[in-house]
Design a protein around this motif. Structure first.
Motif, PDB file in Angstrom:
ATOM      1  N   THR A  31       0.775  -1.269   0.037  1.00 21.88           N
ATOM      2  CA  THR A  31      -0.032   0.074  -0.029  1.00 21.88           C
ATOM      3  C   THR A  31       0.919   1.258  -0.064  1.00 21.88           C
ATOM      4  O   THR A  31       2.047   1.130   0.103  1.00 21.88           O
ATOM      5  N   TRP A  35      -2.545   6.182  -1.828  1.00 21.82           N
ATOM      6  CA  TRP A  35      -3.746   5.660  -1.763  1.00 21.82           C
ATOM      7  C   TRP A  35      -4.683   5.557  -0.686  1.00 21.82           C
ATOM      8  O   TRP A  35      -5.825   6.085  -0.971  1.00 21.82           O
ATOM      9  N   ARG A  39      -8.360   7.572  -1.139  1.00 23.32           N
ATOM     10  CA  ARG A  39      -9.400   6.579  -1.030  1.00 23.32           C
ATOM     11  C   ARG A  39     -10.181   6.896   0.327  1.00 23.32           C
ATOM     12  O   ARG A  39     -11.405   6.499   0.376  1.00 23.32           O
ATOM     13  N   THR A  40      -9.368   7.155   1.445  1.00 23.79           N
ATOM     14  CA  THR A  40     -10.056   6.940   2.812  1.00 23.79           C
ATOM     15  C   THR A  40     -10.227   8.303   3.697  1.00 23.79           C
ATOM     16  O   THR A  40     -10.913   8.544   4.508  1.00 23.79           O
ATOM     17  N   CYS A 114     -20.082  -0.565  14.493  1.00 23.37           N
ATOM     18  CA  CYS A 114     -20.102   0.974  14.157  1.00 23.37           C
ATOM     19  C   CYS A 114     -21.069   1.871  14.428  1.00 23.37           C
ATOM     20  O   CYS A 114     -21.008   2.985  14.805  1.00 23.37           O
ATOM     21  N   ARG A 153      -4.299  -5.799   3.042  1.00 27.24           N
ATOM     22  CA  ARG A 153      -4.305  -4.412   2.764  1.00 27.24           C
ATOM     23  C   ARG A 153      -5.504  -3.683   2.670  1.00 27.24           C
ATOM     24  O   ARG A 153      -5.807  -2.554   2.891  1.00 27.24           O
ATOM     25  N   GLY A 222     -15.512  -3.979   0.879  1.00 24.71           N
ATOM     26  CA  GLY A 222     -15.677  -2.533   1.215  1.00 24.71           C
ATOM     27  C   GLY A 222     -16.371  -1.878   0.219  1.00 24.71           C
ATOM     28  O   GLY A 222     -17.206  -0.883   0.562  1.00 24.71           O
ATOM     29  N   GLN A 223     -16.534  -2.299  -1.174  1.00 28.96           N
ATOM     30  CA  GLN A 223     -17.353  -1.589  -2.107  1.00 28.96           C
ATOM     31  C   GLN A 223     -18.661  -1.814  -1.530  1.00 28.96           C
ATOM     32  O   GLN A 223     -19.752  -0.841  -1.731  1.00 28.96           O
ATOM     33  N   VAL A 225     -20.123  -2.171   1.487  1.00 29.69           N
ATOM     34  CA  VAL A 225     -20.345  -1.325   2.640  1.00 29.69           C
ATOM     35  C   VAL A 225     -20.489  -0.109   2.263  1.00 29.69           C
ATOM     36  O   VAL A 225     -21.268   0.998   2.797  1.00 29.69           O
ATOM     37  N   HIS A 257     -20.313   8.742  11.722  1.00 32.21           N
ATOM     38  CA  HIS A 257     -19.248   7.691  12.096  1.00 32.21           C
ATOM     39  C   HIS A 257     -18.099   7.886  10.962  1.00 32.21           C
ATOM     40  O   HIS A 257     -18.396   8.109   9.826  1.00 32.21           O
ATOM     41  N   ALA A 259     -15.659   6.527   8.854  1.00 37.46           N
ATOM     42  CA  ALA A 259     -15.133   5.665   8.358  1.00 37.46           C
ATOM     43  C   ALA A 259     -14.380   5.834   6.903  1.00 37.46           C
ATOM     44  O   ALA A 259     -13.505   5.262   6.569  1.00 37.46           O
ATOM     45  N   ASN A 260     -15.046   6.884   6.189  1.00 34.58           N
ATOM     46  CA  ASN A 260     -14.306   7.280   5.026  1.00 34.58           C
ATOM     47  C   ASN A 260     -14.389   8.846   4.826  1.00 34.58           C
ATOM     48  O   ASN A 260     -15.833   9.341   4.644  1.00 34.58           O
ATOM     49  N   ARG A 262     -14.645  10.301   1.861  1.00 37.62           N
ATOM     50  CA  ARG A 262     -15.828  10.332   0.930  1.00 37.62           C
ATOM     51  C   ARG A 262     -16.880  10.130   1.224  1.00 37.62           C
ATOM     52  O   ARG A 262     -17.795  10.545   0.510  1.00 37.62           O
ATOM     53  N   ILE A 263     -17.334   9.365   2.184  1.00 33.36           N
ATOM     54  CA  ILE A 263     -18.771   9.080   2.584  1.00 33.36           C
ATOM     55  C   ILE A 263     -19.034  10.226   3.252  1.00 33.36           C
ATOM     56  O   ILE A 263     -20.370  10.975   3.094  1.00 33.36           O
ATOM     57  N   ASN A 287     -10.769   4.728  11.348  1.00 32.66           N
ATOM     58  CA  ASN A 287     -12.066   4.194  11.782  1.00 32.66           C
ATOM     59  C   ASN A 287     -11.944   3.416  13.054  1.00 32.66           C
ATOM     60  O   ASN A 287     -11.308   2.311  13.223  1.00 32.66           O
TER      61      ASN A 287
HETATM   62  O1  UT7 Z   1     -16.963   1.285  10.025  1.00 28.81           O
HETATM   63  C1  UT7 Z   1     -17.850   0.367   9.046  1.00 28.81           C
HETATM   64  C2  UT7 Z   1     -17.997   1.013   7.898  1.00 28.81           C
HETATM   65  N1  UT7 Z   1     -17.078   0.766   6.768  1.00 28.81           N
HETATM   66  C3  UT7 Z   1     -16.869   1.555   5.786  1.00 28.81           C
HETATM   67  O2  UT7 Z   1     -17.838   2.241   5.567  1.00 28.81           O
HETATM   68  C4  UT7 Z   1     -15.900   1.311   4.616  1.00 28.81           C
HETATM   69  C5  UT7 Z   1     -16.654   1.311   3.310  1.00 28.81           C
HETATM   70  N2  UT7 Z   1     -15.739   1.121   2.262  1.00 28.81           N
HETATM   71  C6  UT7 Z   1     -14.705   1.893   1.976  1.00 28.81           C
HETATM   72  O3  UT7 Z   1     -14.348   3.027   2.736  1.00 28.81           O
HETATM   73  C7  UT7 Z   1     -14.147   1.538   0.767  1.00 28.81           C
HETATM   74  O4  UT7 Z   1     -14.559   0.775   0.015  1.00 28.81           O
HETATM   75  C8  UT7 Z   1     -12.569   1.262   0.782  1.00 28.81           C
HETATM   76  C9  UT7 Z   1     -11.736   2.540   1.600  1.00 28.81           C
HETATM   77  C10 UT7 Z   1     -12.772   0.198   1.885  1.00 28.81           C
HETATM   78  C11 UT7 Z   1     -11.910   0.994  -0.523  1.00 28.81           C
HETATM   79  O5  UT7 Z   1     -12.066   1.800  -1.387  1.00 28.81           O
HETATM   80  P1  UT7 Z   1     -12.349   1.757  -2.988  1.00 28.81           P
HETATM   81  O6  UT7 Z   1     -12.302   2.814  -3.688  1.00 28.81           O
HETATM   82  O7  UT7 Z   1     -13.940   1.057  -2.763  1.00 28.81           O
HETATM   83  O8  UT7 Z   1     -11.559   0.340  -3.448  1.00 28.81           O
HETATM   84  P2  UT7 Z   1     -11.676  -0.885  -3.992  1.00 28.81           P
HETATM   85  O9  UT7 Z   1     -12.026  -2.071  -3.040  1.00 28.81           O
HETATM   86  O10 UT7 Z   1     -12.481  -0.878  -5.161  1.00 28.81           O
HETATM   87  O11 UT7 Z   1     -10.250  -1.242  -4.515  1.00 28.81           O
HETATM   88  C12 UT7 Z   1      -9.653  -0.371  -5.711  1.00 28.81           C
HETATM   89  C13 UT7 Z   1      -8.321  -1.117  -5.814  1.00 28.81           C
HETATM   90  C14 UT7 Z   1      -8.127  -2.501  -5.843  1.00 28.81           C
HETATM   91  O12 UT7 Z   1      -7.079  -2.766  -7.113  1.00 28.81           O
HETATM   92  P3  UT7 Z   1      -7.691  -3.300  -8.469  1.00 28.81           P
HETATM   93  O13 UT7 Z   1      -8.483  -4.436  -8.192  1.00 28.81           O
HETATM   94  O14 UT7 Z   1      -8.309  -1.897  -8.831  1.00 28.81           O
HETATM   95  O15 UT7 Z   1      -6.241  -3.395  -9.053  1.00 28.81           O
HETATM   96  C15 UT7 Z   1      -7.861  -2.921  -4.647  1.00 28.81           C
HETATM   97  O16 UT7 Z   1      -7.026  -4.050  -4.801  1.00 28.81           O
HETATM   98  O17 UT7 Z   1      -7.264  -0.661  -4.745  1.00 28.81           O
HETATM   99  C16 UT7 Z   1      -6.731  -1.703  -4.259  1.00 28.81           C
HETATM  100  N3  UT7 Z   1      -6.661  -1.651  -2.892  1.00 28.81           N
HETATM  101  C17 UT7 Z   1      -5.318  -0.958  -2.372  1.00 28.81           C
HETATM  102  N4  UT7 Z   1      -4.164  -0.327  -2.967  1.00 28.81           N
HETATM  103  C18 UT7 Z   1      -3.422   0.117  -2.182  1.00 28.81           C
HETATM  104  C19 UT7 Z   1      -7.128  -2.186  -1.855  1.00 28.81           C
HETATM  105  N5  UT7 Z   1      -6.841  -1.782  -0.759  1.00 28.81           N
HETATM  106  C20 UT7 Z   1      -5.543  -1.043  -0.764  1.00 28.81           C
HETATM  107  C21 UT7 Z   1      -4.580  -0.581  -0.284  1.00 28.81           C
HETATM  108  N6  UT7 Z   1      -3.611   0.146  -0.834  1.00 28.81           N
HETATM  109  N7  UT7 Z   1      -4.512  -0.518   1.089  1.00 28.81           N
END
Ligand code: UT7
Length: 334
Positions: A31, A35, A39-40, A114, A153, A222-223, A225, A257, A259-260, A262-263, A287
């Protein structure tokens, strides 16, 4: 209508001393700081040391909230601790009660991930509004560093440890600080975010096998949620605003809460709430599950942003899946 309401009169928090940066995590998993930040919104998170587990952190937060409210531990009727990562599955709140010396208080845990703090605050409100109790401490505390898979990750970068508490007391109904609330669950989507008992069994007697205690690491889609949060949080806040006749421009603060980022931004945009009225500290703590809302509230009260009389729309969401909202009025000291 009840004769009583619930006033929010004090807050306190405690975070572990060890801070872990995004850069440090990139030494363990694939990571990078860019990123995680884009993203967060997370820049660092705190991790509990062996010397300061959850009970100690929650006790510190509780003591700070008692001091802020000007109460003694013996004044408490109830200690409600929202946690999904207890020191003791039989209940961590009684340990906190013992450490505080809150002899009159009944103390128990409430688990709703949460959403836990908000659900606990609303639950405490029912005891106060009914006249059954006078003073309560609602604690949100989690040590998810115990349960994340440090090689995954997609989750290990998100979570941190913290504890925070709010002191609430019965007040005249006209001064109620819980202006409205809503709570929801959807267990059909439980698999999106789990910290589940592991399925290992062992033989204990001839022909008798028992499940061995222990949990699988935290797993999250993650997506899914994310989509759930940006759909349900605005919906529950809309329900709340409509039912209380309050408009978004009357709100002093949006306290979601953490979490992100962007939310947070998406929900604020949905209600056209300026971003300077959106409370956010996830860049420092990530979080922290049940702790995020009271941790953020305590920070904003102590630095003078949230003032007595301020109107706050709050929403918790997460595993269960569960989500809820509350319209709150802060009436504590600065
Ligand atoms: O507290 C409970 C409530 N929780 C939440 O509300 C969490 C909600 N979800 C999220 O906040 C987001 O979905 C995440 C932050 C968890 C992920 O963000 P995303 O923009 O949805 O990323 P993604 O899962 O679509 O992943 C995009 C890419 C993937 O790679 P490919 O498949 O596009 O090549 C992941 O493998 O990012 C990759 N990736 C990472 N890259 C670098 C996932 N985690 C990481 C990381 N570092 N830590």
């Amino acid at each position: 209508m009840s004769r009583y309401g619930m006033a929010l009169v004090g807050s306190g928090s405690a975070v572990p001393i060890t801070s872990v940066s995004n850069q440090q995590l990139s030494e363990r998993v694939d990571t990078n700081d860019e990123w995680i930040r884009t993203r967060t919104g997370i820049g660092a998170r705190r991790i509990c040391n062996p010397e300061e587990p959850l009970t100690a952190l929650a006790t510190k937060a509780a003591e700070a909230a008692l001091e802020h409210a000007g109460w003694k531990a013996e004044d408490l009727d109830l200690i409600l601790m929202a946690t999904s990562s207890p020191d003791d599955l039989f209940g961590t709140a009684p340990r906190v009660q013992g450490a505080l010396g809150a002899r009159q208080a009944v103390a128990f845990d409430l688990t709703a991930a949460c959403s836990g703090f908000l659900f606990a605050l609303i639950t405490a409100g029912q005891y106060l509004r009914s006249g059954a109790m006078r003073r309560a401490l609602v604690i949100g505390a989690d040590q998810l560093s115990r349960w994340v898979d440090w090689d995954d990750r997609t989750t290990c970068v998100l979570f941190g440890d913290a504890a925070a508490a709010v002191a609430v007391e019965a007040c005249p109904a006209e001064e109620d600080g819980l202006l409205g609330f809503r709570m929801h669950s959807d267990g059909s989507r439980n698999g999106c975010l789990t910290l589940a008992q592991s399925e290992t069994h062992h033989s204990v007697l001839s022909g008798v096998s028992a499940q061995r205690g222990g949990f699988e690491p935290l797993r999250m889609n993650g997506q899914e949620v994310y989509k759930f949060a940006v759909r349900e949080v605005p919906a529950v806040l809309k329900e709340l605003l409509e039912s209380t006749g309050i408009s978004a421009d009357q709100l002093d603060w949006l306290l979601l809460h953490q979490a992100n980022q962007r939310i947070l931004d998406a929900v604020a945009d949905r209600f056209q709430i300026p971003h300077e009225r959106v409370l956010s500290n996830l860049s420092n703590y990530g979080n922290t599950s049940a702790a995020t809302i009271p941790l953020m509230l305590d920070e904003a009260v102590k630095d003078g942003r949230v003032k007595s009389g301020d109107l706050i729309a709050s929403s918790g969401f997460g595993a269960g899946l569960s989500w809820g909202g509350a319209l709150l009025r802060w009436s504590g000291p600065a």
